[in-house]
Design an enzyme around this catalytic site. Structure first.
Site, PDB file in Angstrom:
ATOM      1  N   GLU A  67      57.171  30.772  32.980  1.00  0.00           N
ATOM      2  CA  GLU A  67      56.491  30.180  34.137  1.00  0.00           C
ATOM      3  C   GLU A  67      57.097  30.777  35.397  1.00  0.00           C
ATOM      4  O   GLU A  67      58.312  30.953  35.472  1.00  0.00           O
ATOM      5  CB  GLU A  67      56.732  28.671  34.173  1.00  0.00           C
ATOM      6  CG  GLU A  67      55.824  27.914  33.245  1.00  0.00           C
ATOM      7  CD  GLU A  67      56.388  26.546  32.905  1.00  0.00           C
ATOM      8  OE1 GLU A  67      57.436  26.167  33.452  1.00  0.00           O
ATOM      9  OE2 GLU A  67      55.766  25.879  32.077  1.00  0.00           O
ATOM     10  N   ASN A  76      56.252  33.403  44.214  1.00  0.00           N
ATOM     11  CA  ASN A  76      57.437  34.223  43.923  1.00  0.00           C
ATOM     12  C   ASN A  76      57.014  35.680  43.713  1.00  0.00           C
ATOM     13  O   ASN A  76      56.897  36.192  42.594  1.00  0.00           O
ATOM     14  CB  ASN A  76      58.156  33.664  42.688  1.00  0.00           C
ATOM     15  CG  ASN A  76      59.527  34.284  42.485  1.00  0.00           C
ATOM     16  OD1 ASN A  76      59.822  35.338  43.033  1.00  0.00           O
ATOM     17  ND2 ASN A  76      60.359  33.627  41.697  1.00  0.00           N
ATOM     18  N   TYR A 126      57.341  40.991  36.545  1.00  0.00           N
ATOM     19  CA  TYR A 126      56.720  40.640  35.264  1.00  0.00           C
ATOM     20  C   TYR A 126      55.420  41.432  35.051  1.00  0.00           C
ATOM     21  O   TYR A 126      55.144  41.875  33.930  1.00  0.00           O
ATOM     22  CB  TYR A 126      56.421  39.140  35.197  1.00  0.00           C
ATOM     23  CG  TYR A 126      57.644  38.259  35.321  1.00  0.00           C
ATOM     24  CD1 TYR A 126      58.835  38.582  34.672  1.00  0.00           C
ATOM     25  CD2 TYR A 126      57.619  37.094  36.084  1.00  0.00           C
ATOM     26  CE1 TYR A 126      59.960  37.776  34.790  1.00  0.00           C
ATOM     27  CE2 TYR A 126      58.737  36.280  36.207  1.00  0.00           C
ATOM     28  CZ  TYR A 126      59.903  36.632  35.561  1.00  0.00           C
ATOM     29  OH  TYR A 126      61.006  35.839  35.678  1.00  0.00           O
TER      30      TYR A 126
END
Ligand SMILES: CC(C)(COP(=O)(O)OP(=O)(O)OC[C@H]1O[C@@H](n2cnc3c(N)ncnc32)[C@H](O)[C@@H]1OP(=O)(O)O)[C@@H](O)C(=O)NCCC(=O)NCCS
Length: 173
Positions: A118, A123, A130
């Site tokens: 998560e 962010n 990611y």
């Protein structure tokens, strides 16, 4: 002019190794610098020593200080990243990328096929990291995180990374 001392002052690359319980105090201290709801040393001891926990640490090869770490919990052939953090003074040196990629490779070796995590919608740094490493968005939890200044509720994005057992790419093999 080319410097006669090209490596002087340049930090050497970190050493990535499995996260050990002896680093629980450093994990707690580092975690507290990055997250509003931080976990204490005993919590980290419990998490790291759990039989289904997998962690990787990035260490300064000179001082053996903890520069960053990642910790996941495995259930059957799935895993969930519980936390990942790099010390603020050492960010943008590729340590986060190296930690996540090494972690994926290690999870592959214990037959994990899918990794979840998560991340806060705002962010940017973590989302970019990611995304670069092949995670895709598979869900959204509304108002999941609360920030203080400004007081806001932020959605958590649920990301998934499939781990192909036969795949060996340069960055996660
Ligand atoms: C997210 C975090 C782990 C990244 O660690 P890092 O060591 O700085 O990351 P890297 O240097 O490996 O960066 C890898 C890529 O991520 C992206 N990235 C990292 N920081 C970024 C930033 N501040 N802004 C935009 N992109 C960023 C870039 O694409 C970067 O590649 P590039 O440097 O070649 O452009 C670090 O910022 C951190 O600890 N943040 C606080 C804790 C946190 O948010 N953890 C994630 C919770 S889900």
């Amino acid at each position: 002019m080319i410097s006669p001392f090209p490596l002087l002052g340049k930090a050497p690359p970190p050493v990535i190794q499995p996260l050990k319980n002896g680093l629980a105090d450093e994990c707690a201290a580092l975690h507290a610098t990055a997250f509003r709801y931080s976990w204490g040393e005993h919590e980290f001891e419990r998490l790291i020593s759990a039989s289904n926990a997998f962690g990787d640490a990035a260490l300064d090869p000179r001082k053996k200080a903890l520069l960053g770490f990642i910790l996941s919990r495995v259930a059957a052939d799935e895993a969930e990243v519980l936390t990942v953090v790099v010390a603020s003074a050492h960010r943008r040196r590729g340590i986060g990328r190296q930690l996540v990629a090494s972690h994926i490779a290690r999870l592959r070796n214990v037959h994990v096929k899918t990794l979840f995590l998560e991340v806060g919608e705002t962010n940017t740094a973590a989302r970019k990291l990611y995304g670069d490493l092949g995670f895709v968005e598979v869900g959204r939890r509304k108002n999941y995180y609360r920030t203080e200044q400004p007081a806001e509720q932020i959605a958590a994005l649920v990301l998934r990374r499939d781990i192909d057992p036969t795949q060996r790419r340069g960055w996660d093999a």
